[in-house]
Design a protein around this motif. Structure first.
Motif, PDB file in Angstrom:
ATOM      1  N   PRO A  49     -15.797 -33.064 -27.402  1.00  0.00           N
ATOM      2  CA  PRO A  49     -15.606 -33.933 -26.231  1.00  0.00           C
ATOM      3  C   PRO A  49     -16.317 -33.444 -24.974  1.00  0.00           C
ATOM      4  CG  PRO A  49     -13.531 -33.651 -27.403  1.00  0.00           C
ATOM      5  CD  PRO A  49     -14.512 -32.709 -28.052  1.00  0.00           C
ATOM      6  N   ALA A 158      -9.466 -30.908 -33.538  1.00  0.00           N
ATOM      7  CA  ALA A 158      -9.936 -29.536 -33.744  1.00  0.00           C
ATOM      8  C   ALA A 158      -9.082 -28.532 -32.980  1.00  0.00           C
ATOM      9  CB  ALA A 158     -11.398 -29.441 -33.312  1.00  0.00           C
ATOM     10  N   VAL A 159      -8.809 -28.807 -31.714  1.00  0.00           N
ATOM     11  CA  VAL A 159      -8.009 -27.892 -30.893  1.00  0.00           C
ATOM     12  C   VAL A 159      -6.525 -28.074 -31.208  1.00  0.00           C
ATOM     13  CG1 VAL A 159      -7.341 -27.285 -28.538  1.00  0.00           C
ATOM     14  CG2 VAL A 159      -9.730 -27.866 -29.028  1.00  0.00           C
ATOM     15  N   GLY A 179      -3.068 -40.505 -32.602  1.00  0.00           N
ATOM     16  CA  GLY A 179      -3.371 -41.932 -32.630  1.00  0.00           C
ATOM     17  C   GLY A 179      -3.244 -42.514 -34.029  1.00  0.00           C
ATOM     18  N   LYS A 183      -2.652 -40.380 -38.976  1.00  0.00           N
ATOM     19  CA  LYS A 183      -2.771 -39.064 -38.348  1.00  0.00           C
ATOM     20  C   LYS A 183      -1.395 -38.422 -38.178  1.00  0.00           C
ATOM     21  CE  LYS A 183      -7.167 -39.355 -35.879  1.00  0.00           C
ATOM     22  NZ  LYS A 183      -7.878 -39.173 -34.610  1.00  0.00           N
ATOM     23  N   HIS A 199       0.650 -42.456 -30.097  1.00  0.00           N
ATOM     24  CA  HIS A 199       0.511 -42.877 -28.688  1.00  0.00           C
ATOM     25  C   HIS A 199       0.034 -44.316 -28.563  1.00  0.00           C
ATOM     26  CE1 HIS A 199      -3.932 -42.600 -28.469  1.00  0.00           C
ATOM     27  NE2 HIS A 199      -3.840 -41.512 -29.204  1.00  0.00           N
ATOM     28  N   ASN A 222      -4.236 -32.261 -24.182  1.00  0.00           N
ATOM     29  CA  ASN A 222      -5.643 -32.536 -24.491  1.00  0.00           C
ATOM     30  C   ASN A 222      -6.118 -33.888 -23.985  1.00  0.00           C
ATOM     31  OD1 ASN A 222      -6.407 -30.216 -26.017  1.00  0.00           O
ATOM     32  ND2 ASN A 222      -5.140 -30.955 -27.708  1.00  0.00           N
ATOM     33  N   VAL A 223      -5.186 -34.734 -23.498  1.00  0.00           N
ATOM     34  CA  VAL A 223      -5.489 -36.154 -23.332  1.00  0.00           C
ATOM     35  C   VAL A 223      -5.371 -36.641 -21.893  1.00  0.00           C
ATOM     36  CG1 VAL A 223      -4.649 -38.450 -23.933  1.00  0.00           C
ATOM     37  CG2 VAL A 223      -4.935 -36.741 -25.718  1.00  0.00           C
ATOM     38  N   CYS A 244      -5.618 -28.444 -21.081  1.00  0.00           N
ATOM     39  CA  CYS A 244      -6.833 -28.094 -21.824  1.00  0.00           C
ATOM     40  C   CYS A 244      -7.894 -29.177 -21.686  1.00  0.00           C
ATOM     41  CB  CYS A 244      -6.445 -27.903 -23.289  1.00  0.00           C
ATOM     42  SG  CYS A 244      -7.844 -27.657 -24.376  1.00  0.00           S
ATOM     43  N   TYR A 250     -12.455 -39.415 -19.811  1.00  0.00           N
ATOM     44  CA  TYR A 250     -13.842 -38.934 -19.831  1.00  0.00           C
ATOM     45  C   TYR A 250     -14.883 -40.034 -19.619  1.00  0.00           C
ATOM     46  CZ  TYR A 250     -12.223 -34.339 -21.477  1.00  0.00           C
ATOM     47  OH  TYR A 250     -11.606 -33.122 -21.585  1.00  0.00           O
ATOM     48  N   PHE A 273      -7.538 -24.655 -17.766  1.00  0.00           N
ATOM     49  CA  PHE A 273      -8.321 -23.476 -18.173  1.00  0.00           C
ATOM     50  C   PHE A 273      -9.584 -23.935 -18.890  1.00  0.00           C
ATOM     51  CE2 PHE A 273      -7.772 -23.273 -22.803  1.00  0.00           C
ATOM     52  CZ  PHE A 273      -6.765 -24.208 -22.981  1.00  0.00           C
ATOM     53  N   VAL A 275     -12.206 -22.341 -21.758  1.00  0.00           N
ATOM     54  CA  VAL A 275     -12.197 -21.228 -22.716  1.00  0.00           C
ATOM     55  C   VAL A 275     -13.372 -20.270 -22.513  1.00  0.00           C
ATOM     56  CG1 VAL A 275     -13.437 -22.441 -24.577  1.00  0.00           C
ATOM     57  CG2 VAL A 275     -11.760 -20.672 -25.139  1.00  0.00           C
ATOM     58  N   ASN A 323     -12.123 -39.292 -35.981  1.00  0.00           N
ATOM     59  CA  ASN A 323     -12.169 -38.006 -36.708  1.00  0.00           C
ATOM     60  C   ASN A 323     -10.766 -37.550 -37.076  1.00  0.00           C
ATOM     61  OD1 ASN A 323     -11.750 -37.676 -33.802  1.00  0.00           O
ATOM     62  ND2 ASN A 323     -11.757 -35.497 -34.198  1.00  0.00           N
TER      63      ASN A 323
HETATM   64  P1  NDP Z   1     -10.519 -33.761 -31.142  1.00  0.00           P
HETATM   65  O1  NDP Z   1     -10.926 -33.229 -32.471  1.00  0.00           O
HETATM   66  O2  NDP Z   1      -9.074 -33.726 -30.771  1.00  0.00           O
HETATM   67  O3  NDP Z   1     -11.113 -35.223 -31.001  1.00  0.00           O
HETATM   68  C1  NDP Z   1     -10.845 -36.007 -29.878  1.00  0.00           C
HETATM   69  C2  NDP Z   1      -9.502 -36.756 -30.051  1.00  0.00           C
HETATM   70  O4  NDP Z   1      -9.048 -37.179 -28.787  1.00  0.00           O
HETATM   71  C3  NDP Z   1      -9.627 -38.041 -30.844  1.00  0.00           C
HETATM   72  O5  NDP Z   1      -9.621 -37.809 -32.238  1.00  0.00           O
HETATM   73  C4  NDP Z   1      -8.405 -38.798 -30.381  1.00  0.00           C
HETATM   74  O6  NDP Z   1      -7.303 -38.417 -31.177  1.00  0.00           O
HETATM   75  C5  NDP Z   1      -8.142 -38.255 -28.973  1.00  0.00           C
HETATM   76  N1  NDP Z   1      -8.392 -39.281 -27.963  1.00  0.00           N
HETATM   77  C6  NDP Z   1      -9.565 -39.797 -27.586  1.00  0.00           C
HETATM   78  N2  NDP Z   1      -9.374 -40.707 -26.623  1.00  0.00           N
HETATM   79  C7  NDP Z   1      -8.058 -40.763 -26.392  1.00  0.00           C
HETATM   80  C8  NDP Z   1      -7.241 -41.524 -25.497  1.00  0.00           C
HETATM   81  N3  NDP Z   1      -7.766 -42.412 -24.644  1.00  0.00           N
HETATM   82  N4  NDP Z   1      -5.910 -41.330 -25.524  1.00  0.00           N
HETATM   83  C9  NDP Z   1      -5.375 -40.425 -26.381  1.00  0.00           C
HETATM   84  N5  NDP Z   1      -6.100 -39.684 -27.245  1.00  0.00           N
HETATM   85  C10 NDP Z   1      -7.432 -39.857 -27.245  1.00  0.00           C
HETATM   86  O7  NDP Z   1     -11.332 -32.984 -30.013  1.00  0.00           O
HETATM   87  P2  NDP Z   1     -11.200 -31.439 -29.651  1.00  0.00           P
HETATM   88  O8  NDP Z   1     -10.072 -30.864 -30.400  1.00  0.00           O
HETATM   89  O9  NDP Z   1     -12.531 -30.828 -29.781  1.00  0.00           O
HETATM   90  O10 NDP Z   1     -10.841 -31.484 -28.097  1.00  0.00           O
HETATM   91  C11 NDP Z   1      -9.528 -31.844 -27.684  1.00  0.00           C
HETATM   92  C12 NDP Z   1      -9.427 -31.700 -26.170  1.00  0.00           C
HETATM   93  O11 NDP Z   1      -9.643 -30.330 -25.822  1.00  0.00           O
HETATM   94  C13 NDP Z   1     -10.468 -32.499 -25.402  1.00  0.00           C
HETATM   95  O12 NDP Z   1      -9.858 -33.045 -24.243  1.00  0.00           O
HETATM   96  C14 NDP Z   1     -11.493 -31.459 -25.010  1.00  0.00           C
HETATM   97  O13 NDP Z   1     -12.220 -31.807 -23.868  1.00  0.00           O
HETATM   98  C15 NDP Z   1     -10.590 -30.265 -24.785  1.00  0.00           C
HETATM   99  N6  NDP Z   1     -11.250 -28.966 -24.868  1.00  0.00           N
HETATM  100  C16 NDP Z   1     -11.086 -28.132 -23.800  1.00  0.00           C
HETATM  101  C17 NDP Z   1     -11.618 -26.883 -23.806  1.00  0.00           C
HETATM  102  C18 NDP Z   1     -11.376 -25.985 -22.642  1.00  0.00           C
HETATM  103  O14 NDP Z   1     -11.964 -24.913 -22.555  1.00  0.00           O
HETATM  104  N7  NDP Z   1     -10.505 -26.373 -21.721  1.00  0.00           N
HETATM  105  C19 NDP Z   1     -12.431 -26.406 -24.938  1.00  0.00           C
HETATM  106  C20 NDP Z   1     -12.493 -27.334 -26.059  1.00  0.00           C
HETATM  107  C21 NDP Z   1     -11.919 -28.581 -25.996  1.00  0.00           C
HETATM  108  P3  NDP Z   1      -6.122 -39.464 -31.528  1.00  0.00           P
HETATM  109  O15 NDP Z   1      -6.724 -40.421 -32.530  1.00  0.00           O
HETATM  110  O16 NDP Z   1      -5.072 -38.610 -32.064  1.00  0.00           O
HETATM  111  O17 NDP Z   1      -5.781 -40.161 -30.254  1.00  0.00           O
END
Ligand code: NDP
Length: 333
Positions: A49, A158-159, A179, A183, A199, A222-223, A244, A250, A273, A275, A323
Motif C-alpha cells: 500500500p 500481509a501485516v 472485508g 476473509k 467491515h 491498518n485502515v 500503522c 490513500y 509509526f 517501520v 488479495n
Molecule cells: P494488505 O495485505 O492488508 O492489503 C491491503 C488491505 O487493505 C486490503 O486487502 C483490504 O483488506 C484493506 N483495505 C483496502 N481498502 C480498505 C478500506 N477502504 N477499508 C477497509 N479496508 C481496506 O496490506 P499490508 O498488510 O501490506 O498493509 C496494511 C496496512 O499497513 C496499510 O495501511 C499499509 O499502508 C500499512 N503499512 C504501514 C507500515 C508502517 O511502517 N507504518 C509498513 C507496512 C504497511 P480487506 O479486504 O480486509 O478490507
C-alpha cells in the motif's frame, strides 16, 4: 540473463483512484557491471500500500516517486553476475529492486537470505517488512498483556495476519476486522482469531461490539475511517492504538475521526509509526518471525500474480482488497 530488462515506470500521478494508465512498461538495455557491483534477477516483487502514497506529490515521510522512474518496490531474487565478493553468484538477496526484471546494485541495502530454511518469498511478507511492521507495532506500541483483547484491521493482509497471530501467541484474544465473509472465515479458521467482523456488512458496528464483550485494550490499525472510529468507541481505559496505516484514505477520500472523546476519557495512547525508522531492530524481528515460521507457529498466505505485465493490475486489486495475505508478483510467468 535476458538481454532486455522490462521495467514499469510511473507515467502519471493518479487523480483519486490509481489506474493502469498511471504506469508504463518499457524495455531497457541492462548496463555492464562496474567493479563492486552485482546483477540480481528478480524472482518476486512485493506490492504494498505505501506505493500508493509515493505516487502522489503530497508531503509524506518519504519522498514522492518521480515521474518517468522505475516504480519503487521490495524484491527478492538471485545474484546472477557479480563483481562484489560479498554477494557471490547464486546468493538469494532481498532489497528494493523496484518493478523490473533485473537490477544492478553495489550491495548497499541488500540482505542475504539464502540458507535460512524458508521459501524466498517470505522475506517480502511474514518474515520481511510487513511482518516486522506487525512485530514493531504490536510489541513496542501495543504492548499487549496476556488476557487482553487486541483488535486488528485488514486482519488477513500481509501485516494484519502477522499482528493477529503474534497477539494470539502472546496469550491475547485477537479479534480481526476484514472485508467479506471468506476473509473472516480464513481469519478464524487458519489465523486463530477468536472472532472476525466484516467491515462491509451493514451491521458492522453492532457486530464489532458483540465481538469484543470485554472491550478493546489494543488496536493495531491498518485502515482508518469507519473502522478506527468504531474501534475507538469500544476502548478500555489506558488502551493503546498502534497506528500503522490508513489505507481507507490513500486515494484522497476523507477519513474523519468522530470518536475523539475516548482518547481523553479512557486515557488512550495513540501512536503512529513507520517501520523503516527502526532498522536496528529488523534483524531481531526477522529472526523471531523466521523462528515462528519454521516451527509452524506462524502461518501465512500469498496471492501471487504471474509475469511482470501483471504488476499494475495486481496492485490495483490489492488496494481493492482482492488479495488474501501478501500480494506478490512472480516474475516468471
Ligand atoms: P494488505 O495485505 O492488508 O492489503 C491491503 C488491505 O487493505 C486490503 O486487502 C483490504 O483488506 C484493506 N483495505 C483496502 N481498502 C480498505 C478500506 N477502504 N477499508 C477497509 N479496508 C481496506 O496490506 P499490508 O498488510 O501490506 O498493509 C496494511 C496496512 O499497513 C496499510 O495501511 C499499509 O499502508 C500499512 N503499512 C504501514 C507500515 C508502517 O511502517 N507504518 C509498513 C507496512 C504497511 P480487506 O479486504 O480486509 O478490507
Amino acid at each position: 540473463m535476458a538481454s532486455v530488462n522490462r521495467q514499469w515506470l510511473l507515467a502519471s500521478r493518479p487523480q483519486g483512484k490509481v489506474e493502469e494508465s498511471n504506469f508504463r512498461l518499457v524495455e531497457a538495455d541492462p548496463p555492464p557491471l562496474a567493479e563492486g557491483q552485482l546483477r540480481v534477477r528478480v524472482d518476486f516483487l512485493s506490492l504494498d500500500p505505501y506505493m500508493r502514497g509515493r505516487m502522489d506529490e503530497a508531503r509524506s515521510y518519504a519522498p514522492s516517486q518521480k515521474i518517468g522512474e522505475v516504480m519503487v518496490g521490495g524484491t527478492v531474487g538471485e545474484v546472477v553476475e557479480s563483481r562484489n565478493p560479498r554477494f557471490p553468484v547464486g546468493e538469494t538477496v532481498v532489497g528494493t529492486g523496484g518493478w523490473q526484471e533485473q537490477f544492478v546494485s553495489d550491495g548497499s541495502g541488500l540482505l542475504r537470505v539464502g540458507g535460512r530454511g524458508l521459501p524466498s518469498s517470505v522475506w517480502l511478507g511474514a518474515a520481511g517488512m510487513p511482518g516486522i511492521t506487525a512485530w514493531y507495532g504490536l510489541r513496542r506500541i501495543g504492548r499487549p498483556a496476556a488476557g487482553e483483547t487486541v483488535l486488528v484491521s485488514a486482519a488477513t493482509g500481509a501485516v494484519g495476519s502477522v499482528a493477529g497471530q503474534l497477539a494470539r501467541l502472546a496469550g491475547c484474544q485477537a479479534v480481526g476486522v476484514a472485508g467479506g465473509g471468506a476473509k473472516c472465515e480464513h481469519a478464524v479458521r487458519d489465523l486463530g482469531y477468536a472472532a472476525c467482523v466484516d467491515h462491509r456488512a451493514p451491521n458492522f458496528r453492532q457486530a464489532l461490539r458483540a465481538a469484543v464483550p470485554k472491550g478493546i485494550d489494543v488496536v493495531f490499525e491498518n485502515v482508518g475511517g469507519a473502522v478506527l472510529d468504531a474501534a475507538l468507541a469500544r476502548m478500555n481505559d489506558h488502551g493503546r492504538v498502534a497506528l500503522c496505516g490508513l489505507i481507507a484514505g490513500y486515494d484522497g477520500v476523507p477519513i474523519p475521526i468522530t470518536n475523539v472523546r475516548p482518547i481523553l476519557v479512557n486515557r488512550l495512547l495513540v501512536q503512529g509509526f513507520i517501520v523503516t525508522d527502526h532498522m536496528p531492530l529488523w534483524e531481531e524481528a526477522m529472526a523471531e518471525l523466521a523462528g515462528h515460521l519454521r516451527a509452524g507457529r506462524l502461518v501465512y498466505r500469498e496471492t501471487v500474480a504471474r509475469g511482470i505485465e501483471s504488476a499494475p493490475g495486481a496492485f490495483l486489486g490489492m488496494l481493492r482488497g482482492e488479495n488474501l495475505g501478501k500480494q506478490l508478483v512472480r516474475m516468471a510467468p
